[in-house]
Design a protein around this motif. Structure first.
Motif, mmCIF file in Angstrom:
data_model
loop_
_atom_site.group_PDB
_atom_site.id
_atom_site.type_symbol
_atom_site.label_atom_id
_atom_site.label_comp_id
_atom_site.label_asym_id
_atom_site.label_seq_id
_atom_site.Cartn_x
_atom_site.Cartn_y
_atom_site.Cartn_z
ATOM 1 N N LEU A 101 -31.606 3.896 -5.773
ATOM 2 C CA LEU A 101 -32.292 2.684 -6.528
ATOM 3 C C LEU A 101 -32.726 3.071 -7.993
ATOM 4 O O LEU A 101 -33.548 3.032 -8.488
ATOM 5 C CB LEU A 101 -33.498 1.985 -5.851
ATOM 6 N N GLY A 102 -31.596 3.264 -9.047
ATOM 7 C CA GLY A 102 -31.821 3.816 -10.167
ATOM 8 C C GLY A 102 -30.679 3.907 -10.789
ATOM 9 O O GLY A 102 -29.605 3.927 -10.419
ATOM 10 N N PRO A 103 -30.654 4.481 -12.107
ATOM 11 C CA PRO A 103 -29.479 4.844 -13.124
ATOM 12 C C PRO A 103 -28.641 5.998 -12.443
ATOM 13 O O PRO A 103 -29.433 7.093 -11.874
ATOM 14 C CB PRO A 103 -30.119 5.002 -14.474
ATOM 15 N N LEU A 104 -27.471 6.066 -12.509
ATOM 16 C CA LEU A 104 -26.710 7.005 -11.961
ATOM 17 C C LEU A 104 -25.889 7.792 -13.212
ATOM 18 O O LEU A 104 -25.418 7.042 -14.157
ATOM 19 C CB LEU A 104 -25.608 6.834 -11.039
ATOM 20 N N SER A 105 -26.078 9.242 -13.397
ATOM 21 C CA SER A 105 -25.268 9.561 -14.646
ATOM 22 C C SER A 105 -23.889 9.786 -14.473
ATOM 23 O O SER A 105 -23.240 9.935 -13.267
ATOM 24 C CB SER A 105 -25.792 11.192 -14.677
ATOM 25 N N MET A 106 -23.224 9.234 -15.353
ATOM 26 C CA MET A 106 -21.873 9.141 -15.175
ATOM 27 C C MET A 106 -21.112 10.369 -14.981
ATOM 28 O O MET A 106 -19.877 10.481 -14.182
ATOM 29 C CB MET A 106 -21.109 8.823 -16.821
ATOM 30 N N ARG A 107 -21.510 11.414 -15.209
ATOM 31 C CA ARG A 107 -20.981 12.790 -15.177
ATOM 32 C C ARG A 107 -21.105 13.093 -13.483
ATOM 33 O O ARG A 107 -20.504 13.735 -12.952
ATOM 34 C CB ARG A 107 -21.794 13.982 -16.014
ATOM 35 N N ALA A 108 -22.397 12.827 -12.956
ATOM 36 C CA ALA A 108 -22.664 13.048 -11.464
ATOM 37 C C ALA A 108 -21.853 12.218 -10.691
ATOM 38 O O ALA A 108 -21.517 12.590 -9.603
ATOM 39 C CB ALA A 108 -24.194 12.739 -11.169
ATOM 40 N N VAL A 109 -21.175 11.041 -10.992
ATOM 41 C CA VAL A 109 -20.573 10.205 -10.086
ATOM 42 C C VAL A 109 -19.234 10.207 -10.599
ATOM 43 O O VAL A 109 -18.341 9.384 -10.028
ATOM 44 C CB VAL A 109 -20.974 8.865 -10.041
ATOM 45 N N HIS A 110 -18.858 11.153 -11.560
ATOM 46 C CA HIS A 110 -17.406 11.228 -11.921
ATOM 47 C C HIS A 110 -16.696 12.146 -10.842
ATOM 48 O O HIS A 110 -17.088 13.307 -10.707
ATOM 49 C CB HIS A 110 -17.190 11.914 -13.376
ATOM 50 N N ASN A 111 -15.276 11.880 -10.242
ATOM 51 C CA ASN A 111 -14.866 12.480 -9.329
ATOM 52 C C ASN A 111 -13.919 13.453 -9.984
ATOM 53 O O ASN A 111 -12.909 13.903 -9.265
ATOM 54 C CB ASN A 111 -14.321 11.740 -8.311
ATOM 55 N N GLY A 112 -13.528 13.473 -11.245
ATOM 56 C CA GLY A 112 -12.411 14.036 -11.661
ATOM 57 C C GLY A 112 -12.591 15.849 -11.903
ATOM 58 O O GLY A 112 -13.578 16.195 -11.688
ATOM 59 N N VAL A 113 -11.545 16.500 -11.873
ATOM 60 C CA VAL A 113 -11.655 17.978 -12.052
ATOM 61 C C VAL A 113 -11.985 18.305 -13.450
ATOM 62 O O VAL A 113 -12.273 19.496 -13.831
ATOM 63 C CB VAL A 113 -10.194 18.713 -11.411
ATOM 64 N N SER A 114 -11.697 17.397 -14.401
ATOM 65 C CA SER A 114 -11.936 17.754 -15.718
ATOM 66 C C SER A 114 -12.834 16.536 -16.505
ATOM 67 O O SER A 114 -13.248 15.649 -15.878
ATOM 68 C CB SER A 114 -10.712 17.845 -16.625
ATOM 69 N N SER A 115 -13.242 17.012 -17.602
ATOM 70 C CA SER A 115 -14.323 16.129 -18.270
ATOM 71 C C SER A 115 -13.809 14.590 -18.623
ATOM 72 O O SER A 115 -12.599 14.587 -18.856
ATOM 73 C CB SER A 115 -14.710 16.726 -19.772
ATOM 74 N N ASP A 116 -14.726 13.562 -18.661
ATOM 75 C CA ASP A 116 -14.262 12.338 -18.926
ATOM 76 C C ASP A 116 -14.706 12.223 -20.613
ATOM 77 O O ASP A 116 -14.705 10.810 -20.823
ATOM 78 C CB ASP A 116 -15.091 11.428 -17.935
ATOM 79 N N ARG A 117 -14.809 13.033 -21.347
ATOM 80 C CA ARG A 117 -15.188 12.968 -22.360
ATOM 81 C C ARG A 117 -14.261 12.064 -23.310
ATOM 82 O O ARG A 117 -14.581 11.219 -24.370
ATOM 83 C CB ARG A 117 -15.174 14.313 -23.389
ATOM 84 N N ALA A 118 -12.792 12.304 -23.043
ATOM 85 C CA ALA A 118 -11.946 11.491 -23.547
ATOM 86 C C ALA A 118 -11.947 9.887 -23.438
ATOM 87 O O ALA A 118 -11.680 9.402 -24.442
ATOM 88 C CB ALA A 118 -10.375 12.092 -23.224
ATOM 89 N N LEU A 119 -12.328 9.662 -22.303
ATOM 90 C CA LEU A 119 -12.560 8.220 -22.078
ATOM 91 C C LEU A 119 -13.627 7.637 -22.632
ATOM 92 O O LEU A 119 -13.876 6.538 -23.322
ATOM 93 C CB LEU A 119 -12.737 8.007 -20.442
ATOM 94 N N ILE A 120 -14.820 8.280 -22.785
ATOM 95 C CA ILE A 120 -16.208 7.950 -23.457
ATOM 96 C C ILE A 120 -15.831 7.761 -24.821
ATOM 97 O O ILE A 120 -16.141 6.754 -25.544
ATOM 98 C CB ILE A 120 -17.271 9.070 -23.516
ATOM 99 N N GLU A 121 -15.108 8.450 -25.458
ATOM 100 C CA GLU A 121 -14.799 8.614 -27.143
ATOM 101 C C GLU A 121 -13.746 7.612 -27.112
ATOM 102 O O GLU A 121 -13.991 6.851 -28.345
ATOM 103 C CB GLU A 121 -14.105 9.944 -27.556
#
Length: 472
Positions: A101-121
């Protein structure tokens, strides 16, 4: 030990087996069967797919807890309950649990093997680019409430019959499905799908029945493990709604049958908790001119209005007797809203005339069975509903018909693995999209609002695959 002699029956049986084998060989039935099998096999596309971090991969089922009596565990009779060793293992840390019952970090719930930085940008980048004033849809006139009263039931739902017809420049035979436009975006079965409403990006957002939300950047060209696909796990159940506002694409609302609504704030890199309930959240939608307000269906027949500026529910109504399956706003008049319900009705409302004591629809259409969806046409002058009492037939699959890029075409999946194109004017199927690469019955469809001819299709049992049709 003396060898056993065969009886007359056994000798006759062996003789029949040898004679049948010789007959089969002379007819070459085995080779013909092999050739036939190869000829009817579908070609397997080398499709893109998400890559899951095994350590973050959530459990798809609740683990079985074996209950043992205190006596068999060697504990005294007054010991309290089961010990910690019998508790089911948590699939993720408490901070990353979809039930948090609170905010979830995108990094914590990201299931990929590499960074999601490209999606964010990428998402933040399109916010900086100028956007078109509206989609390519809705170029056929303005909505007039009295016209809806002349609507008639047509194939696939309720469709207004225009006197002069609707012309379209879309060449249906030019729509093709190429191998490079197929990808497995999420694990499991797809329940919801939306395109980003921008001319600067071809990206689809997909929700599944396990609470995953996947992003596929179709324009992604770089080689790598992700192939432009990113998967998150912010919910614990079926994704019932996805809303992306054209004027604020870095904030994406998602709802779930688990009673949660989350706001994916890409700039803050979190999935904020907007609303939680013990009731099911069935659908959600937003007015095109108001990114701060969210309309969502809760429980049996209720609709709530949530305002981001106050962070609270500002209005509540109960327009139906059973759950509301879809909410849609008119493109030409955002005060006009349509809803569909499991109670067998679809209704049109004017938000300006609704209050707690007065709730009367402008038009209500009845069906014999549950109505899965109700959508205004691109021009706002027609209404399309889909129910299991229509020409789709009696099926456990929930098909939802959608409008294309004008009022001339309606698209809906069929049970034969194709996509029927219906003419509202002729009230019949005029074309069927088919491809050997369409591997599942296409129940969920989405049309890109700015890219004419770009149609996404996903099957209820398609293992998370999304197929993108484009103009050839």
């Amino acid at each position: 030990m003396a060898p056993q002699t065969l009886t007359d029956y056994e000798r006759k049986r062996l003789e029949n087996i040898r004679r049948n084998e010789q007959l089969m060989a002379s007819l070459k039935l085995q080779s013909m069967a092999t050739q036939l099998s190869h000829s009817i096999k579908r070609p397997r596309a080398d499709i893109k797919s998400y890559k899951v971090d095994v350590e973050k991969q959530p459990r798809t089922q609740d683990p079985t807890v074996i209950r043992r009596s205190l006596r068999t565990r060697g504990l005294p009779a007054d010991a309290k309950g089961l010990g910690d060793d019998d508790s089911p293992e948590s699939p993720t840390s408490p901070e990353a649990s979809p039930r948090n019952l609170g905010p979830l970090s995108m990094r914590a719930v990201h299931n990929g093997v590499s960074s999601d930085r490209a999606l964010i940008e990428t998402i933040l980048g399109i916010e900086m680019k100028p956007q078109m004033g509206g989609s390519v849809k809705g170029e056929f006139g303005r909505f007039e409430g009295e016209n809806i009263s002349g609507a008639v039931k047509g194939i696939g739902g309720l469709i207004k019959k225009e006197e002069n017809g609707v012309e379209s420049d879309l060449k249906l035979e030019s729509l093709t499905l190429n191998q490079e436009n197929i990808a497995r975006v999420v694990p499991g079965n797809v329940s919801n799908m939306r395109f980003f409403p921008t001319s600067n990006l071809r990206m689809v957002v997909v929700g599944n029945r396990a609470g995953n939300v996947g992003f596929w950047n179709i324009d992604y060209k770089e080689e790598g493990q992700e192939s432009g696909i990113y998967v998150y796990h912010p919910h614990s159940g079926i994704i019932s709604g996805i809303s992306i506002q054209q004027h604020c694409m870095s904030k994406i609302f998602t709802s779930c049958y688990d009673g949660f609504i989350r706001l994916m704030d890409v700039e803050k890199e979190v999935f904020d908790l907007v609303y939680s309930s013990d009731e099911t959240i069935c659908s959600l939608s937003q007015q095109s001119n108001d990114p701060k307000c969210l309309y969502f269906a809760e429980g049996r027949g209720g609709i709530n209005l949530w305002d981001e500026r106050t962070g609270n529910i500002t209005a509540q109504w109960t327009p139906h007797d059973d759950r509301v399956n879809s909410i849609d706003f008119n493109s030409e008049n955002s005060n006009i809203i349509t809803t569909s319900s499991t109670d067998g009705t679809a209704s049109i409302w004017d938000l300006r005339s609704i209050d707690a004591d007065k709730f009367k629809s402008l038009k209500t259409v009845g069906h014999k069975r549950a109505v899965h969806s109700a959508y205004f046409s691109p021009s706002g002058r027609s209404l399309l509903t889909t129910s299991i009492d229509n020409t789709v037939g009696k099926s456990f699959l929930k098909f939802k018909a959608i409008w294309g890029w004008d009022d001339a075409h309606v698209f809906i999946g069929n049970k034969n693995g194709g996509i029927d194109v219906i003419s509202p004017l002729e009230r019949r199927t005029i074309f069927t999209l088919q491809s050997p690469y369409l591997s599942a019955i296409p129940c969920t469809l989405a049309a890109h609002p700015f890219n004419v001819g770009m149609l996404a299709a996903a099957g209820a049992k398609g293992r998370g695959q999304v197929h993108i049709w484009t103009l050839g």
